[in-house]
Design a protein around this motif. Structure first.
Motif, short mmCIF file in Angstrom:
data_model
loop_
_atom_site.label_atom_id
_atom_site.label_comp_id
_atom_site.label_asym_id
_atom_site.label_seq_id
_atom_site.Cartn_x
_atom_site.Cartn_y
_atom_site.Cartn_z
N TYR A 26 -2.87 0.13 -0.56
CA TYR A 26 -4.18 0.14 0.10
C TYR A 26 -4.10 -0.50 1.47
N PHE A 27 -3.39 -1.61 1.57
CA PHE A 27 -3.25 -2.27 2.87
C PHE A 27 -2.36 -1.46 3.82
N VAL A 28 -1.40 -0.73 3.27
CA VAL A 28 -0.62 0.19 4.09
C VAL A 28 -1.53 1.28 4.66
N ALA A 79 -4.06 6.35 -0.72
CA ALA A 79 -4.12 4.92 -1.04
C ALA A 79 -5.51 4.53 -1.53
N GLY A 80 -6.55 5.12 -0.92
CA GLY A 80 -7.91 4.80 -1.31
C GLY A 80 -8.22 5.24 -2.74
N TYR A 81 -7.71 6.40 -3.13
CA TYR A 81 -7.96 6.88 -4.49
C TYR A 81 -7.29 5.97 -5.53
N ILE A 326 5.80 -5.01 6.63
CA ILE A 326 5.70 -4.33 5.34
C ILE A 326 6.01 -5.30 4.20
N ALA A 327 6.95 -6.20 4.44
CA ALA A 327 7.27 -7.22 3.44
C ALA A 327 6.07 -8.13 3.19
N VAL A 328 5.34 -8.45 4.27
CA VAL A 328 4.13 -9.26 4.11
C VAL A 328 3.12 -8.54 3.23
N LEU A 329 2.92 -7.24 3.46
CA LEU A 329 1.99 -6.46 2.66
C LEU A 329 2.43 -6.41 1.20
N ALA A 330 3.75 -6.41 0.98
CA ALA A 330 4.26 -6.38 -0.39
C ALA A 330 4.02 -7.70 -1.11
N VAL A 331 3.91 -8.80 -0.36
CA VAL A 331 3.68 -10.11 -0.96
C VAL A 331 2.21 -10.31 -1.32
N VAL A 332 1.31 -9.67 -0.57
CA VAL A 332 -0.14 -9.88 -0.74
C VAL A 332 -0.61 -9.71 -2.19
#
Length: 388
Positions: A26-28, A79-81, A326-332
């Motif tokens: 979703y954040f991507v 991603a939204g779905y 992208i690694a930051v988004l994976a940690v979220v």
């Protein structure tokens, strides 16, 4: 395995794989839509308009931009779905994620009545949010069509506020916030999300655009020097907003420095901090080393060096930032719960002294960012006379 063991012992619940993938995805999607449209409006579009005389280069950039924005719409829609299905899977007593993918179940979830004391049904908020998401995605996806690409500016500038509205609408509380701290949580939370996705998404957008260098002429170095210069300011503002909102969120969820390594939540916060610092370090390389060299090549009218710096050296560092982002988004998705609750610390409650300390830290941050800009400008000016 060690983190999972610590999670179990400290009361931390590791999110299931589908939750990790859907939230990160979703954040991507938000990064692709918000980051790309904001960067196009603030950096690419003004640079293209200033370089209208470079017809061939500008045309290539516009076609490449339209294609990237169209794919950003696809990513956002998918991603939204999945994010909506994840909301259903977590609602109430929960259900298997595979079952939550059913459109019929999702529709039933969205039509659920408002909870007691709520001013609006949560499902209604999600309906409005996802209607806006679909409109945003459709606007961007239309850029796959040649006829729509001729209206790139209008479509991209329409998608920009719509994409921002997606996350803002989703943050609207169904019940009245209990106190001012809850309101600030919402404000700083959205500030953190928007500034973060602008930063990461903008970097990814420009890194992808830079791969079209094989189709550009030598004069493209001047165009890209202008783009990187403009985006540097966008990135700097985003960094300031990320750090400012991050200070509030860290204080709310982490009670002491030691909780960064004695709790699972704190460990993931620490990992995120280190990744963000890595992105800032990479950005500093561009700001203090490459930008002055670009200014020197621009002043000397050295088109060959300018092209090499702006479309070879600079994107390499930017790709490094993208990977870290992208690694930051994976940690979220792992930031669930609170280090304070894991450690048995009391909940954070704001006060005048807390706001005073926060204001001092923010002023220090603003001053450091100002010094960064001035230092970069000084290095650029120094590089130019040195070439005379």
């Amino acid at each position: 395995m060690q983190l999972i063991h610590l999670a179990a012992s400290a009361g931390y619940t590791t999110p299931p794989l589908w939750r990790i993938l859907t939230k990160a995805g979703y954040f991507v999607g938000l990064s692709a839509a918000i980051g790309a449209t904001v960067t196009y409006a603030s950096s690419v579009r003004p640079a293209l308009r200033a370089a209208e005389s470079q017809g061939g280069n500008a045309d290539v950039m516009r076609r490449r931009t339209a294609g990237h924005l169209a794919w950003a719409g696809v990513v956002l829609l998918v991603a939204g779905y999945f994010q909506l299905a994840a909301r259903l899977a977590r609602a109430g007593k929960g259900m298997p994620f595979g079952d939550a993918l059913s459109p019929a179940r999702i529709w039933d979830f969205l039509q659920a009545p408002a909870a007691k004391g709520a001013w609006i049904a949560q499902g209604t908020i999600y309906i409005v949010q996802n209607v806006v998401l679909v409109i945003t995605a459709a606007t961007l996806i239309s850029l796959f069509l040649p006829a729509a690409r001729r209206r790139l500016d209008a479509l991209a500038l329409t998608a920009l506020p719509l994409s921002l509205a997606i996350t803002l609408i989703g943050a609207v509380p169904a019940t009245k916030p209990k106190d001012s701290d809850k309101v600030l949580d919402l404000v700083f939370g959205q500030t953190h999300i928007i500034s973060g996705v602008v930063w990461v998404g903008g970097l990814a957008f420009l890194a992808v655009l830079a791969t079209s260098r094989g189709r550009l002429g030598e004069g493209a170095g001047l165009l890209w020097a202008d783009i990187w210069r403009r985006f540097a300011l966008v990135a700097l503002v985003s960094v300031g907003a990320v750090l400012t909102s991050g200070l509030w969120m860290s204080w709310k969820h982490v009670g002491s420095i030691s909780q960064l390594w004695t709790t699972t939540y704190g460990l993931f916060v620490l990992i995120k901090i280190l990744l963000v610092l890595g992105m800032m370090a990479a950005g500093a390389v561009n700001q203090f080393w490459l930008m002055p060299r670009i200014a020197k090549a621009r002043e000397e009218d050295d088109t060959s060096s300018l092209l090499h710096l702006t479309l070879h050296h600079f994107p390499k560092v930017v790709w490094g930032e993208v990977v870290l982002g992208i690694a930051v988004l994976a940690v979220v998705p792992f930031l669930s719960g609170s280090a304070r609750s894991e450690a048995g610390s009391p909940a954070a409650v704001s006060s005048g002294s807390i706001f005073a300390v926060g204001a001092l830290l923010v002023l220090t941050l603003v001053a450091s960012l100002y010094v960064t800009v001035r230092t970069s400008d000084a290095l650029a000016r120094r590089a130019v006379p040195a070439s005379a």
